[in-house]
Design an enzyme around this catalytic site. Structure first.
Site, short mmCIF file in Angstrom:
data_model
loop_
_atom_site.label_atom_id
_atom_site.label_comp_id
_atom_site.label_asym_id
_atom_site.label_seq_id
_atom_site.Cartn_x
_atom_site.Cartn_y
_atom_site.Cartn_z
CG LEU A 81 12.42 -4.71 27.01
CD1 LEU A 81 12.72 -4.44 25.54
CD2 LEU A 81 13.55 -4.16 27.88
CB SER B 147 24.02 -7.78 35.75
OG SER B 147 22.92 -8.19 34.95
CG HIS C 267 -1.67 25.47 17.99
ND1 HIS C 267 -0.60 25.88 17.25
CD2 HIS C 267 -1.99 24.23 17.50
CE1 HIS C 267 -0.26 24.96 16.35
NE2 HIS C 267 -1.11 23.95 16.49
CD GLU D 92 -0.25 30.11 21.32
OE1 GLU D 92 0.87 30.36 20.88
OE2 GLU D 92 -0.80 28.98 21.21
N GLY E 277 22.39 -2.75 27.54
CA GLY E 277 23.68 -3.33 27.86
C GLY E 277 24.83 -2.51 27.33
CB THR F 179 19.77 -7.00 26.28
OG1 THR F 179 20.97 -6.24 26.45
CG2 THR F 179 18.90 -6.84 27.51
#
Length: 344
Positions: A207, A171, A53, A55, A271, A199
């Site tokens: 996409l 659209s 991590h 630290e 949509g 859609t």
């Protein structure tokens, strides 16, 4: 003890370091070690699951004893559990650190509590420094930790009179190029992009996340929800990442499945029906409404039934940002949380 200027500068640097780490199952975290005089002597960040991590990464760059009396500035509360690595709170105590400043509490039932462990060992602890900036980096991870599901952003584009399409269903495009470019940047930042089968069948979207005609290096996983089948030649099937299909209307089950696959952030733009379903189910953590200065009239609303019958049941939002994008305007908002929801 108040946070001093050296610690504030160190937190700003730690936030920069956090972004160097990969997005994944673990949060992006940065850490800076300061001498008692406020000088930086080590820096670190989380390099990915299974690695030290932030630290511990920073402490590993110091000679034995060099952190005695030092201050650790970290973007997330040091963890308090043993996983693939040991508790960071213990590592800081063992290194002799006398003070810790961190931005955000760890909400995990197992991993949280590092601050209290440090205080119990006599370490001075301050939290909340630049919390908003830290939240902007790991907000999705925090949602996943708190709710056990991905962070959900619901996006839509609408005319000034609240329509998502003209009466004939057309659209493209309500909004202008700057708004569309902003959508693609946000797609690239998400782990998954979700649409409904309606859609897919009506618009045949790819996409993908693109900068003009060039694909971003980072692509969201395409997800399709609905019972209708997707054609073999659909554009989504040529996506750089294999699409996932869910033949269900149980949105919580879909999110649980995605969470189990390591998905932390979901971008919904399928949509009015799907957007409204997520909002009605109380699963929208953020909404993005792209508003174009056009009037369309007709009945093709940007949202349909969201479970509001009276004004008293209205779903109240807090506006995070109003962003001009060319001639369009983006409203970024999140639901107003009740006391119980905020503590979840």
């Amino acid at each position: 003890m108040a946070v001093n200027e050296a610690e504030r500068r160190a937190m700003t640097r730690a936030l920069e370091l956090a972004t160097l780490g990969p997005r994944g199952v673990n949060p992006q975290v940065g850490a800076v070690i300061l001498t008692p005089e406020g000088e930086i002597i080590a820096e670190g960040w989380h390099h990915g699951a299974g690695t030290p991590h932030a630290e511990v990464d920073a402490l590993s760059k110091l000679a034995s004893g060099a952190a005695d009396g030092a201050t650790a500035v970290v973007t997330l509360e040091p963890c308090n559990h043993t996983g693939r690595t040991g508790p960071c709170a213990v590592a800081l105590i063992d290194a002799g650190v006398s003070r810790v400043v961190y931005a955000l509490d760890d909400p995990g039932e197992v991993s949280g509590g590092g601050g209290e462990r440090l205080r119990a060992a006599g370490v001075s602890v301050d939290s909340g420094e630049q919390a908003d900036a830290a939240h902007a980096i790991i907000g999705d991870w925090l949602t996943a930790q708190r709710l056990g599901r991905p962070h959900v952003t619901v996006k839509w584009a609408q005319s000034l009179d609240g329509r998502a399409a003209a009466s004939d269903g057309s659209s493209q495009w309500i909004t202008g190029p700057q708004a569309r470019a902003d959508v693609h940047r946000r797609r690239a930042a998400a782990d998954a992009i979700v649409v409904g089968t309606g859609t897919v069948l009506s618009d045949d979207p790819s996409l993908t996340a693109r900068d003009g005609d060039v694909l971003y290096d980072r692509q969201p996983i395409p997800v399709v929800i609905g019972s209708r089948s997707t054609p073999d030649d659909a554009a989504i099937r040529r996506h750089p990442k294999a699409p996932l299909f869910f033949d269900t209307h149980d949105l919580s089950a879909v999110l649980a499945d995605l969470h189990s696959r390591g998905v932390q952030s979901v971008f919904v733009e399928g949509g009015p029906t799907l957007a409204s379903a997520f909002i009605k189910a109380g699963l929208a953590d953020r909404v993005l409404a792209y508003v174009a200065p056009v009037l369309l009239g007709g009945g093709r609303l940007a949202l349909t039934d969201i479970g509001v019958d009276t004004i008293d049941a209205a779903r109240r939002l807090t506006i995070e940002e109003w962003l001009p994008l060319g001639a369009d305007l983006l409203a970024v908002a999140h639901p107003v949380l009740t006391t119980e929801e905020g503590a979840a």
